[in-house]
Design a protein around this motif. Structure first.
Motif, PDB file in Angstrom:
ATOM      1  N   UNK A 272       6.373  -2.396  13.932  1.00 19.69           N
ATOM      2  CA  UNK A 272       7.286  -2.627  15.229  1.00 19.69           C
ATOM      3  C   UNK A 272       7.317  -1.278  15.638  1.00 19.69           C
ATOM      4  N   UNK A 273       7.106   0.088  15.159  1.00 16.37           N
ATOM      5  CA  UNK A 273       7.283   1.402  15.727  1.00 16.37           C
ATOM      6  C   UNK A 273       5.785   1.757  15.571  1.00 16.37           C
ATOM      7  N   UNK A 274       4.652   0.851  15.358  1.00  8.87           N
ATOM      8  CA  UNK A 274       3.333   1.483  15.249  1.00  8.87           C
ATOM      9  C   UNK A 274       3.238   2.777  14.401  1.00  8.87           C
ATOM     10  N   UNK A 275       3.816   2.551  13.363  1.00  6.92           N
ATOM     11  CA  UNK A 275       3.585   3.914  12.047  1.00  6.92           C
ATOM     12  C   UNK A 275       3.065   3.509  10.967  1.00  6.92           C
ATOM     13  N   UNK A 276       2.027   4.191  10.605  1.00  7.29           N
ATOM     14  CA  UNK A 276       1.434   3.874   9.223  1.00  7.29           C
ATOM     15  C   UNK A 276       1.842   4.772   8.348  1.00  7.29           C
ATOM     16  N   UNK A 277       2.248   4.296   7.255  1.00  6.95           N
ATOM     17  CA  UNK A 277       3.338   5.031   6.211  1.00  6.95           C
ATOM     18  C   UNK A 277       2.557   5.107   4.942  1.00  6.95           C
ATOM     19  N   UNK A 278       2.720   6.251   4.256  1.00  9.37           N
ATOM     20  CA  UNK A 278       2.223   6.596   2.873  1.00  9.37           C
ATOM     21  C   UNK A 278       3.057   5.977   1.842  1.00  9.37           C
ATOM     22  N   UNK A 279       2.571   5.091   0.950  1.00 11.95           N
ATOM     23  CA  UNK A 279       3.202   4.614  -0.086  1.00 11.95           C
ATOM     24  C   UNK A 279       2.461   4.955  -1.315  1.00 11.95           C
ATOM     25  N   UNK A 280       3.350   4.943  -2.476  1.00 12.35           N
ATOM     26  CA  UNK A 280       2.631   4.968  -3.715  1.00 12.35           C
ATOM     27  C   UNK A 280       3.149   3.542  -4.635  1.00 12.35           C
ATOM     28  N   UNK A 281       2.152   3.261  -5.521  1.00  8.69           N
ATOM     29  CA  UNK A 281       2.529   2.052  -6.258  1.00  8.69           C
ATOM     30  C   UNK A 281       3.008   2.413  -7.349  1.00  8.69           C
ATOM     31  N   UNK A 282       4.403   2.067  -7.900  1.00 10.33           N
ATOM     32  CA  UNK A 282       4.682   2.499  -9.078  1.00 10.33           C
ATOM     33  C   UNK A 282       4.420   1.484 -10.326  1.00 10.33           C
ATOM     34  N   UNK A 283       4.125   2.307 -11.377  1.00 15.47           N
ATOM     35  CA  UNK A 283       3.383   1.432 -12.622  1.00 15.47           C
ATOM     36  C   UNK A 283       4.321   1.697 -13.733  1.00 15.47           C
ATOM     37  N   UNK A 284       4.518   0.578 -14.579  1.00 14.60           N
ATOM     38  CA  UNK A 284       5.621   0.872 -15.515  1.00 14.60           C
ATOM     39  C   UNK A 284       4.735   1.026 -16.809  1.00 14.60           C
ATOM     40  N   UNK A 285       4.308   2.098 -16.895  1.00 12.08           N
ATOM     41  CA  UNK A 285       3.360   2.702 -18.040  1.00 12.08           C
ATOM     42  C   UNK A 285       3.553   2.425 -19.308  1.00 12.08           C
ATOM     43  N   UNK A 286       5.167   2.679 -19.400  1.00 15.56           N
ATOM     44  CA  UNK A 286       5.626   2.297 -20.929  1.00 15.56           C
ATOM     45  C   UNK A 286       5.835   0.811 -21.108  1.00 15.56           C
ATOM     46  N   UNK A 287       5.555  -0.095 -20.205  1.00 18.41           N
ATOM     47  CA  UNK A 287       5.978  -1.188 -20.398  1.00 18.41           C
ATOM     48  C   UNK A 287       7.507  -1.358 -20.879  1.00 18.41           C
ATOM     49  N   UNK A 288       8.413  -0.838 -20.169  1.00 21.57           N
ATOM     50  CA  UNK A 288       9.969  -0.644 -20.291  1.00 21.57           C
ATOM     51  C   UNK A 288      10.537  -1.721 -19.836  1.00 21.57           C
ATOM     52  N   UNK A 289      11.411  -2.501 -20.536  1.00 26.11           N
ATOM     53  CA  UNK A 289      12.012  -3.708 -19.980  1.00 26.11           C
ATOM     54  C   UNK A 289      12.824  -3.165 -18.797  1.00 26.11           C
ATOM     55  N   UNK A 290      13.684  -2.242 -18.983  1.00 24.63           N
ATOM     56  CA  UNK A 290      14.715  -1.860 -18.085  1.00 24.63           C
ATOM     57  C   UNK A 290      13.913  -1.014 -16.842  1.00 24.63           C
TER      58      UNK A 290
ATOM     59  N   UNK B 125       0.802  -0.210   6.210  1.00 28.57           N
ATOM     60  CA  UNK B 125       1.015   1.013   4.945  1.00 28.57           C
ATOM     61  C   UNK B 125      -0.433   1.349   4.278  1.00 28.57           C
ATOM     62  N   UNK B 126      -0.506   2.701   3.871  1.00 24.07           N
ATOM     63  CA  UNK B 126      -1.564   3.307   3.262  1.00 24.07           C
ATOM     64  C   UNK B 126      -1.245   3.601   1.791  1.00 24.07           C
ATOM     65  N   UNK B 127      -1.924   3.142   0.980  1.00 29.37           N
ATOM     66  CA  UNK B 127      -1.614   3.238  -0.494  1.00 29.37           C
ATOM     67  C   UNK B 127      -2.287   4.857  -0.938  1.00 29.37           C
ATOM     68  N   UNK B 128      -1.575   5.719  -1.029  1.00 27.74           N
ATOM     69  CA  UNK B 128      -2.312   7.072  -1.447  1.00 27.74           C
ATOM     70  C   UNK B 128      -2.097   7.574  -2.902  1.00 27.74           C
ATOM     71  N   UNK B 129      -1.768   6.629  -3.686  1.00 32.47           N
ATOM     72  CA  UNK B 129      -1.665   6.962  -5.216  1.00 32.47           C
ATOM     73  C   UNK B 129      -0.718   6.157  -6.074  1.00 32.47           C
ATOM     74  N   UNK B 130      -0.554   6.577  -7.267  1.00 37.45           N
ATOM     75  CA  UNK B 130       0.380   5.968  -8.266  1.00 37.45           C
ATOM     76  C   UNK B 130       1.493   6.728  -8.428  1.00 37.45           C
ATOM     77  N   UNK B 131       2.511   6.067  -8.820  1.00 37.72           N
ATOM     78  CA  UNK B 131       3.717   6.660  -9.341  1.00 37.72           C
ATOM     79  C   UNK B 131       4.208   6.056 -10.908  1.00 37.72           C
TER      80      UNK B 131
END
Ligand code: PLP
Length: 236
Positions: free
Chosen positions: A117-135, A157-163
């Motif tokens: 809507x505002x013609x903005x491309x935003x940076x995001x990271x994908x969150x990974x639950x690396x320890x497979x923790x339930x909470x 959206x632009x995927x720029x990495x992992x978190x």
């Protein structure tokens, strides 16, 4: 106020020194690592002190607090590092620097649609639950590539990495394996050469384990307690 200023700057310098040492150990340049002070639950006056010292990027967890702080301080970039509900995207999508916690298609789509809507491309990271923790939120490691392929079609959206937030452990060495897995995963994803996806950031490492995280390839370390002191209430 003066005492707080001295305290914050001293704490920051200690963290910076540790970052420099971890980089040396890993043969990396200090400029490859962003120290992201996590100011959640702390007053905006703390942010202003560090801003005067030259720090311009901060991490926050809670939307309401984030919105208040964004109104109270100028020329600072905020990263949303906490769990983000879809119905709260509307409060931050136009002014947030980066969202570290994307872990569902619905959330990614909502961010995309608002930004369109505002013609903005935003940076995001994908969150990974690396320890497979339930909470903990986050995509499972095994599902990360498919998930990223799916959201890569969203043009605003632009995927720029992992978190990741590694498990809470007393000895940070226990998390080394998880940090290695995150690095390997980001290399795997990069080799897929997915359009609109670039694995340039690995947001991992907190007060307890940021040095180990840097040794294993972190490019953003999210440090709260070591800079601001312990938090009074335990919202996370
Ligand atoms: C609170 C928080 C941090 C900072 O934690 P500290 O242990 O105080 O350094 C980093 N990342 C996330 C996602 C957090 O919620």
């Amino acid at each position: 106020m003066e005492a707080r200023k001295e305290e914050l700057i001293l704490n920051y310098k200690k963290v910076e020194e540790n970052v420099i040492n971890a980089c040396k150990k890993a043969n990396r340049k200090k400029s490859e690592v962003l120290i992201l002070p996590v100011s959640k639950t702390k007053p905006t006056s703390d942010i202003k002190i560090l801003k005067e010292y030259g720090i311009t990027e901060f991490g926050e967890n809670y939307v309401q607090e984030l919105v208040e702080k964004m109104q109270e301080v100028e020329d600072v970039k905020f990263h949303m590092i906490g769990n983000l509900q879809r119905n709260k995207v509307k409060y931050i999508y136009d002014k947030i620097e980066c969202i570290h916690s994307v872990c569902s298609y619905k959330l990614a789509k909502e961010i995309n649609d608002k930004c369109e809507k505002i013609n903005r491309k935003i940076d995001v990271l994908v969150e990974v639950n690396i320890g497979s923790e339930e909470n903990k939120i986050g995509i499972k490691k095994e599902e990360a590539i498919d998930f990223i392929r799916e959201i890569s079609h969203l043009p605003y959206i632009r995927v720029v990495g992992l978190m990741t937030s590694a498990p809470y452990v007393l000895n940070p060495e226990e998390n080394r394996q998880y940090f290695k897995e995150m690095k390997d995963l980001s290399v795997d994803i990069d080799s897929e050469k997915i359009d609109n996806v670039e694995m340039k950031h690995l947001s991992m490492g907190m007060t307890n384990d940021y040095m180990v995280a840097i040794e294993e390839g972190a490019t953003i370390v999210r440090v709260g307690t070591a800079i601001f002191g312990s938090r009074n209430y335990n919202k996370d």
